[in-house]
Scaffold this motif. Structure first.
Motif, short mmCIF file in Angstrom:
data_model
loop_
_atom_site.label_atom_id
_atom_site.label_comp_id
_atom_site.label_asym_id
_atom_site.label_seq_id
_atom_site.Cartn_x
_atom_site.Cartn_y
_atom_site.Cartn_z
N SER A 17 -9.75 17.43 14.95
CA SER A 17 -10.27 18.47 15.83
C SER A 17 -11.19 17.89 16.89
N SER A 18 -12.10 17.00 16.47
CA SER A 18 -13.02 16.38 17.42
C SER A 18 -12.26 15.54 18.43
N ALA A 19 -11.27 14.75 17.95
CA ALA A 19 -10.49 13.91 18.86
C ALA A 19 -9.74 14.76 19.89
N CYS A 20 -9.13 15.86 19.43
CA CYS A 20 -8.39 16.73 20.35
C CYS A 20 -9.30 17.37 21.38
N VAL A 21 -10.45 17.86 20.93
CA VAL A 21 -11.38 18.50 21.86
C VAL A 21 -11.91 17.50 22.88
N LEU A 22 -12.34 16.32 22.42
CA LEU A 22 -12.89 15.31 23.32
C LEU A 22 -11.81 14.76 24.24
N LEU A 23 -10.62 14.56 23.71
CA LEU A 23 -9.53 14.06 24.55
C LEU A 23 -9.16 15.08 25.62
N GLY A 24 -9.10 16.35 25.24
CA GLY A 24 -8.82 17.38 26.25
C GLY A 24 -9.89 17.43 27.32
N LEU A 25 -11.16 17.34 26.91
CA LEU A 25 -12.25 17.34 27.87
C LEU A 25 -12.19 16.10 28.77
N GLY A 26 -11.86 14.94 28.18
CA GLY A 26 -11.76 13.72 28.97
C GLY A 26 -10.63 13.80 29.99
N LEU A 27 -9.47 14.34 29.56
CA LEU A 27 -8.36 14.49 30.50
C LEU A 27 -8.71 15.45 31.62
N LEU A 28 -9.45 16.50 31.31
CA LEU A 28 -9.88 17.43 32.34
C LEU A 28 -10.79 16.73 33.35
N ILE A 29 -11.75 15.96 32.85
CA ILE A 29 -12.66 15.22 33.74
C ILE A 29 -11.88 14.16 34.53
N PHE A 30 -10.94 13.47 33.86
CA PHE A 30 -10.14 12.46 34.52
C PHE A 30 -9.34 13.06 35.66
N SER A 164 -12.80 3.51 28.84
CA SER A 164 -14.05 3.96 28.23
C SER A 164 -13.85 5.29 27.51
N LEU A 165 -13.04 6.17 28.13
CA LEU A 165 -12.78 7.47 27.51
C LEU A 165 -12.07 7.32 26.18
N ILE A 166 -11.05 6.46 26.14
CA ILE A 166 -10.31 6.26 24.88
C ILE A 166 -11.22 5.68 23.81
N LEU A 167 -12.05 4.70 24.19
CA LEU A 167 -12.97 4.11 23.23
C LEU A 167 -13.97 5.15 22.72
N TYR A 168 -14.48 5.98 23.65
CA TYR A 168 -15.46 6.99 23.25
C TYR A 168 -14.82 8.02 22.33
N VAL A 169 -13.61 8.47 22.64
CA VAL A 169 -12.92 9.45 21.79
C VAL A 169 -12.68 8.88 20.40
N ALA A 170 -12.28 7.58 20.33
CA ALA A 170 -12.04 6.97 19.03
C ALA A 170 -13.34 6.89 18.22
N LEU A 171 -14.43 6.44 18.88
CA LEU A 171 -15.70 6.36 18.17
C LEU A 171 -16.21 7.74 17.78
N ALA A 172 -16.05 8.73 18.68
CA ALA A 172 -16.50 10.08 18.37
C ALA A 172 -15.69 10.67 17.22
N ALA A 173 -14.38 10.41 17.19
CA ALA A 173 -13.55 10.90 16.09
C ALA A 173 -13.97 10.25 14.78
N LEU A 174 -14.28 8.94 14.84
CA LEU A 174 -14.73 8.25 13.65
C LEU A 174 -16.07 8.81 13.16
N ALA A 175 -17.00 9.02 14.13
CA ALA A 175 -18.30 9.59 13.75
C ALA A 175 -18.14 11.00 13.20
N SER A 176 -17.25 11.80 13.81
CA SER A 176 -17.01 13.16 13.30
C SER A 176 -16.43 13.12 11.91
#
Length: 466
Positions: A17-30, A164-176
């Motif tokens: 869930s965290s990965a999907c939300v962050l990835l969607g937000l990153g794609l929107l910003i991208f 950077s976005l992919i790395l952040y999403v991976a780390l955020a998913a791991l932290a979540s």
């Protein structure tokens, strides 16, 4: 995921869930950043296009190539291609092949025709427009302008941002996942505590209960239901233990009598009269055992919730009068008066109802003193039909009333019962019969009167419901 624990499932769900939300937000910003850079590029190209159009408009037709070469050959970051209507190139940025740009299909962007293409691994954005070359008085000729610029700087930034976005999403998913695992472990700790309590429950420790106050609200209902189940099991286990003990005692006495009398009779030769006496005594004990087994089987059927064999509308008054006729001889011997007050009808099995009434009447006659009276009343009240059997006599102690309907219960704790004709199952059978009819039974004893009241659903009230 059926093979995984609930903690593992929640951890995976949190991470995804965290990965999907962050990835969607990153794609929107991208996407927003890419559009922003494109808009900036087109604004810059449009401003430079105006300068090019001004230069073209202020130059004579013959001097246009030289004028453009002097103005734009050293203009870094811009690519310019100008050709006239005959296809003659008036100016082209040296060292750049505009073939791909000229073949690109223009797309309308605001008030401009823009083109996007890739060449040599580099992405380009450009504007295609038309202008008129020549000063006033000179022969004016239309020209086509292609003004473009490379997007290497923007692409480099966007590529670094994507990494950077992919790395952040991976780390955020791991932290979540880590925090989700911790939250799931903490949140499910009450469930593990309940499981450990459940493991500790055995036949000797049915007193264990779930910690209702220590669990979250979502699990409180489950804990309360489990506690209620354990309470029912404890009560049933207690009753089963007591029943087994009572049954062993009840069977031991007649069997001991039979074996003793038989062994005594066989110890030495006796005449026929003695043997007949022994056989008659044994027959009485065997009849008592047979009656006990029959009653136990009947009670087991009733308590297992079997459907009523023959359900019909029964007149209570008619059944009571038939039983009065049966017990009339016994009542006359003791001078006991039998009376019926009121009448009603119920839906049920006639034989079962007659057995319940017979059990109550026989008990009442057994405990009513001479020249006493037994009264049976049948009334309708509050959607129920109440059938009560009252008799005069000694009162039952209040502390014994709740146990009257237990199997093999007797008020005499010493269990001495000389010449007893019952085995202590009559009231248990009566309660089971009433329960099979959807009713209830109660007992009270005060002021020299003992009263058993059976309550059944009123069929008339049930049929009156919509």
């Amino acid at each position: 995921m059926r093979g995984y624990s609930l903690t593992t499932r929640l951890t995976v769900f949190f991470s995804l869930s965290s990965a999907c939300v962050l990835l969607g937000l990153g794609l929107l910003i991208f996407s927003a950043m890419d559009r922003h850079f494109a808009d900036e590029d087109y604004v810059l190209l449009r401003d430079n296009l105006r300068l090019v159009e001004k230069s073209i408009g202020t130059s004579t037709t013959g001097a246009l190539p030289a004028h453009l070469r002097d103005a734009y050959q050293h203009h870094a970051g811009l690519l310019l291609h100008v050709r006239d209507a005959d296809g003659h190139i008036q100016y082209a940025t040296p060292g750049f092949d505009f073939a791909a740009a000229l073949q690109a299909t223009p797309v309308r962007h605001g008030d401009m025709d823009v083109i996007v293409w890739r060449q040599g691994g580099t992405a380009y954005r450009g504007i295609r427009a038309g202008a008129v070359a020549g000063k006033a008085g000179d022969s004016a000729r239309p020209v086509e302008i292609v003004l473009a610029m490379d997007t290497d700087m923007h692409e480099h930034f966007m590529r670094a941002f994507g990494q950077s976005l992919i790395l952040y999403v991976a780390l955020a998913a791991l932290a979540s996942g880590v925090f989700g695992w911790w939250a799931a472990r903490r949140g499910l700790s009450p469930l593990r505590a309940m499981a450990s309590r459940a493991k500790a429950v055995t036949g000797d420790s049915l007193y264990e209960r779930m910690p209702v106050e220590a669990v979250p609200v979502e699990m409180a209902d489950l804990a309360a239901d489990l506690n209620a189940m354990l309470a029912r099991l404890q009560d049933d286990f207690r009753r089963l233990s007591e029943f087994s003990s009572d049954l062993a005692h009840e069977l031991r006495t007649p069997l001991t009598n039979i074996m003793t009398q038989t062994q005594v009779a066989l110890s030495q030769p006796r005449d026929a009269a003695k043997y007949r006496d022994v056989l008659a005594s044994n027959a009485e004990e065997l009849q008592r055992l047979a009656r006990m087994v029959s009653d136990m089987l009947y009670l087991a059927k009733m308590e297992h919730g079997l459907d009523l064999p023959h359900k019909e509308t029964i007149s209570v008054g008619a059944e009571v009068r038939a039983l009065f006729d049966f017990y009339e001889a016994l009542a006359e011997d003791k001078g006991i008066a039998l009376r019926l007050a009121g009448d009603a009808v119920i839906d049920g099995d006639r034989l079962m109802l007659r057995r319940a009434l017979s059990n109550l009447l026989s008990n009442a006659l057994r405990h009513t003193p001479e020249r006493g009276k037994v009264v049976v009343t049948a009334t309708r009240q509050a959607g129920e039909v109440e059938i009560a059997v009252e008799n005069e006599g000694s009162e039952i102690p209040p502390d014994l009333l709740p146990s009257l309907f237990d199997r093999f219960f007797r008020a005499d704790k010493s269990r001495s019962r000389p010449e007893a004709e019952t085995v202590g199952l009559g009231l248990s059978i009566t309660r089971a019969i009433v329960a099979a009819h959807g009713g209830s039974i109660s007992a009270m004893s005060e002021h020299g009167v003992t009263r058993f009241a059976m309550r059944f659903p009123d069929p008339d009230a049930a049929r009156a419901l919509p």
